[in-house]
Scaffold this motif. Structure first.
Motif, PDB file in Angstrom:
ATOM      1  N   GLY C  38      44.166   6.171  66.496  1.00  9.18           N
ATOM      2  CA  GLY C  38      43.866   5.536  65.216  1.00  9.18           C
ATOM      3  C   GLY C  38      44.455   4.143  65.172  1.00  9.18           C
ATOM      4  O   GLY C  38      45.153   3.716  66.082  1.00  9.18           O
ATOM      5  N   THR C  39      44.145   3.428  64.078  1.00  6.80           N
ATOM      6  CA  THR C  39      44.704   2.097  63.882  1.00  6.80           C
ATOM      7  C   THR C  39      46.031   2.230  63.152  1.00  6.80           C
ATOM      8  O   THR C  39      46.088   2.821  62.075  1.00  6.80           O
ATOM      9  CB  THR C  39      43.737   1.232  63.053  1.00  6.80           C
ATOM     10  OG1 THR C  39      42.459   1.242  63.704  1.00  6.80           O
ATOM     11  CG2 THR C  39      44.225  -0.197  62.941  1.00  6.80           C
ATOM     12  N   LEU C  40      47.083   1.718  63.753  1.00  4.78           N
ATOM     13  CA  LEU C  40      48.419   1.842  63.183  1.00  4.78           C
ATOM     14  C   LEU C  40      48.582   0.868  62.019  1.00  4.78           C
ATOM     15  O   LEU C  40      48.403  -0.337  62.192  1.00  4.78           O
ATOM     16  CB  LEU C  40      49.471   1.551  64.259  1.00  4.78           C
ATOM     17  CG  LEU C  40      50.930   1.682  63.826  1.00  4.78           C
ATOM     18  CD1 LEU C  40      51.255   3.117  63.457  1.00  4.78           C
ATOM     19  CD2 LEU C  40      51.864   1.194  64.920  1.00  4.78           C
ATOM     20  N   THR C  41      48.929   1.406  60.837  1.00  5.52           N
ATOM     21  CA  THR C  41      49.180   0.478  59.726  1.00  5.52           C
ATOM     22  C   THR C  41      50.660   0.386  59.388  1.00  5.52           C
ATOM     23  O   THR C  41      51.065  -0.553  58.702  1.00  5.52           O
ATOM     24  CB  THR C  41      48.383   0.862  58.466  1.00  5.52           C
ATOM     25  OG1 THR C  41      48.744   2.179  58.082  1.00  5.52           O
ATOM     26  CG2 THR C  41      46.895   0.819  58.705  1.00  5.52           C
ATOM     27  N   GLY C  42      51.456   1.331  59.862  1.00  2.00           N
ATOM     28  CA  GLY C  42      52.889   1.235  59.628  1.00  2.00           C
ATOM     29  C   GLY C  42      53.618   2.451  60.160  1.00  2.00           C
ATOM     30  O   GLY C  42      52.990   3.457  60.506  1.00  2.00           O
ATOM     31  N   PHE C  43      54.951   2.350  60.233  1.00  3.48           N
ATOM     32  CA  PHE C  43      55.766   3.488  60.675  1.00  3.48           C
ATOM     33  C   PHE C  43      57.173   3.297  60.131  1.00  3.48           C
ATOM     34  O   PHE C  43      57.507   2.233  59.599  1.00  3.48           O
ATOM     35  CB  PHE C  43      55.754   3.578  62.206  1.00  3.48           C
ATOM     36  CG  PHE C  43      56.451   2.458  62.903  1.00  3.48           C
ATOM     37  CD1 PHE C  43      57.759   2.600  63.331  1.00  3.48           C
ATOM     38  CD2 PHE C  43      55.808   1.250  63.132  1.00  3.48           C
ATOM     39  CE1 PHE C  43      58.419   1.553  63.961  1.00  3.48           C
ATOM     40  CE2 PHE C  43      56.457   0.200  63.760  1.00  3.48           C
ATOM     41  CZ  PHE C  43      57.775   0.351  64.185  1.00  3.48           C
ATOM     42  N   GLU C  52      44.949   4.767  60.403  1.00  6.42           N
ATOM     43  CA  GLU C  52      43.634   4.694  59.755  1.00  6.42           C
ATOM     44  C   GLU C  52      42.532   4.953  60.770  1.00  6.42           C
ATOM     45  O   GLU C  52      42.721   4.685  61.954  1.00  6.42           O
ATOM     46  CB  GLU C  52      43.420   3.291  59.175  1.00  6.42           C
ATOM     47  CG  GLU C  52      44.068   3.088  57.825  1.00  6.42           C
ATOM     48  CD  GLU C  52      43.796   1.697  57.265  1.00  6.42           C
ATOM     49  OE1 GLU C  52      43.294   0.840  58.021  1.00  6.42           O
ATOM     50  OE2 GLU C  52      44.081   1.491  56.080  1.00  6.42           O
ATOM     51  N   ASP C  53      41.369   5.338  60.286  1.00  6.89           N
ATOM     52  CA  ASP C  53      40.190   5.580  61.134  1.00  6.89           C
ATOM     53  C   ASP C  53      40.590   6.418  62.346  1.00  6.89           C
ATOM     54  O   ASP C  53      40.518   5.980  63.482  1.00  6.89           O
ATOM     55  CB  ASP C  53      39.563   4.260  61.591  1.00  6.89           C
ATOM     56  CG  ASP C  53      39.228   3.373  60.399  1.00  6.89           C
ATOM     57  OD1 ASP C  53      38.758   3.922  59.387  1.00  6.89           O
ATOM     58  OD2 ASP C  53      39.445   2.159  60.488  1.00  6.89           O
ATOM     59  N   VAL C  54      41.006   7.619  62.045  1.00  4.88           N
ATOM     60  CA  VAL C  54      41.663   8.465  63.025  1.00  4.88           C
ATOM     61  C   VAL C  54      40.677   9.423  63.682  1.00  4.88           C
ATOM     62  O   VAL C  54      39.764   9.931  63.028  1.00  4.88           O
ATOM     63  CB  VAL C  54      42.780   9.272  62.317  1.00  4.88           C
ATOM     64  CG1 VAL C  54      43.476  10.201  63.276  1.00  4.88           C
ATOM     65  CG2 VAL C  54      43.772   8.326  61.662  1.00  4.88           C
ATOM     66  N   VAL C  55      40.864   9.651  64.960  1.00  9.14           N
ATOM     67  CA  VAL C  55      40.187  10.747  65.643  1.00  9.14           C
ATOM     68  C   VAL C  55      41.275  11.645  66.218  1.00  9.14           C
ATOM     69  O   VAL C  55      42.197  11.171  66.882  1.00  9.14           O
ATOM     70  CB  VAL C  55      39.253  10.257  66.767  1.00  9.14           C
ATOM     71  CG1 VAL C  55      38.471  11.427  67.331  1.00  9.14           C
ATOM     72  CG2 VAL C  55      38.309   9.186  66.262  1.00  9.14           C
ATOM     73  N   GLU C  56      41.129  12.940  65.927  1.00  7.40           N
ATOM     74  CA  GLU C  56      42.095  13.922  66.404  1.00  7.40           C
ATOM     75  C   GLU C  56      41.419  14.739  67.503  1.00  7.40           C
ATOM     76  O   GLU C  56      40.287  15.190  67.334  1.00  7.40           O
ATOM     77  CB  GLU C  56      42.479  14.808  65.227  1.00  7.40           C
ATOM     78  CG  GLU C  56      43.467  15.883  65.539  1.00  7.40           C
ATOM     79  CD  GLU C  56      43.622  16.884  64.395  1.00  7.40           C
ATOM     80  OE1 GLU C  56      43.026  16.668  63.315  1.00  7.40           O
ATOM     81  OE2 GLU C  56      44.305  17.876  64.609  1.00  7.40           O
ATOM     82  N   ASP C  70      40.260   9.905  57.699  1.00  7.60           N
ATOM     83  CA  ASP C  70      40.345   8.594  57.065  1.00  7.60           C
ATOM     84  C   ASP C  70      41.728   7.976  57.313  1.00  7.60           C
ATOM     85  O   ASP C  70      41.945   7.274  58.287  1.00  7.60           O
ATOM     86  CB  ASP C  70      40.044   8.806  55.568  1.00  7.60           C
ATOM     87  CG  ASP C  70      39.822   7.515  54.842  1.00  7.60           C
ATOM     88  OD1 ASP C  70      39.614   6.507  55.526  1.00  7.60           O
ATOM     89  OD2 ASP C  70      39.868   7.516  53.593  1.00  7.60           O
ATOM     90  N   THR C  71      42.669   8.266  56.445  1.00  9.69           N
ATOM     91  CA  THR C  71      44.042   7.776  56.618  1.00  9.69           C
ATOM     92  C   THR C  71      44.970   8.977  56.705  1.00  9.69           C
ATOM     93  O   THR C  71      44.838   9.908  55.923  1.00  9.69           O
ATOM     94  CB  THR C  71      44.459   6.898  55.418  1.00  9.69           C
ATOM     95  OG1 THR C  71      43.478   5.893  55.228  1.00  9.69           O
ATOM     96  CG2 THR C  71      45.797   6.228  55.669  1.00  9.69           C
TER      97      THR C  71
END
Lengths: 102, 77, 91
Positions: C38-43, C52-56, C70-71
């Motif tokens: 996914g796109t990293l938005t924070g940690f 975000e925009d995650v594939v598991e 989604d998120t």
């Protein structure tokens, strides 16, 4: 307690998850445990680790067996009743209080 | 590109909203996120338990112990 | 020579690397062979991550399964490895 809130909705009285258990003291709760065990009993005490003391407990253990001939999966449930029980918190997955009148 | 969002900001945004909580065992819980704490212990309202996409159980309220939590997702529906 | 990694300007602290990934794709490998891209938005300090925009990707009894999300807030507790860029596992 003078500061106690009067609201009845869950979000108003439950500020942290453990409040949900605080509100369930002396009520019957459902506990889902690791290794396919479930408990139904009266919540007598708990701590921050989710160690709990339950009374009048019914324990349900679900086991899965595979029939050697048909390869069918058979789920077996065994139940037993325990008058008083200590539960170690680390094996707890979920606790659900009785449905409150809203 | 959306802005930076750390876990605390994400949580502030989703409290009171429908979420999916997935556990390491693969079981999903769908419900309204009432609150959570630093251990990721979670209180959910109107909780539905799904295993392999099939509804298994419903709970009015549910407390989920944080160590079992894989992720909290904004609900897709 | 016992140089502390934090004082040597040439070395990057592990979490600084992750910080550089914010805004880009990242591939997360969990302890129990689950994988998430996914796109990293924070940690945060525990490496709990918002993606975000995650594939598991998971292996189930019926074979491999992909789930789009989604998120998510991913619990850092069960992470083994992080791969910046994150093209994800081969399927």
């Amino acid at each position: 307690m003078a500061t106690e809130k009067k609201e009845v909705t869950l979000s108003a009285t439950v500020e942290e998850p453990l409040d949900l258990l605080r509100l369930s003291l002396d009520e019957r709760v459902y506990v889902k445990m690791r290794n396919d065990r479930e408990l139904r009993g009266r919540l007598r005490a708990f701590d921050q680790h989710l160690n709990m003391v339950l009374s009048e407990v019914e324990e349900t253990i679900t086991t899965r067996e595979v029939d050697e001939d048909t390869f069918e999966e058979i789920y077996k449930q065994t139940k037993r009743v325990v008058p008083m029980l200590f539960v170690r918190g680390d094996s707890v997955i979920l606790v659900s209080p009785p449905i409150r009148a809203s | 590109m959306s802005k930076r969002q750390n876990p605390a900001e994400f949580l502030k945004k989703v409290i009171g909203k429908p979420v999916v909580v997935k556990l390491n065992s693969g079981v999903d819980y769908r419900g309204i996120l009432a609150c959570l704490d630093g251990y990721m212990n979670i209180a959910l309202e109107q909780t539905e338990e799904y295993s392999n996409g099939q509804l298994q159980n419903k709970y009015g309220d549910a407390f989920i112990r944080g160590n079992n939590v894989l992720y909290i997702s904004t609900s897709t529906k | 020579m016992a140089t502390s990694t934090s004082t040597n300007p040439n070395t990057l602290l592990p979490l600084e690397l992750i910080d550089k990934c914010i805004g880009s794709k990242i591939w997360v490998i969990m302890k129990n062979d689950k994988e998430i891209v996914g796109t990293l938005t924070g940690f945060d300090d525990y490496v709990n991550m918002v993606l975000e925009d995650v594939v598991e990707y998971e292996n189930t009894a019926d074979g491999k399964r992909m789930t789009k999300l989604d998120t998510i807030l991913l619990n850092g507790n069960h992470i083994t490895m992080l791969v910046p860029g994150g093209e994800g596992p081969e399927i």
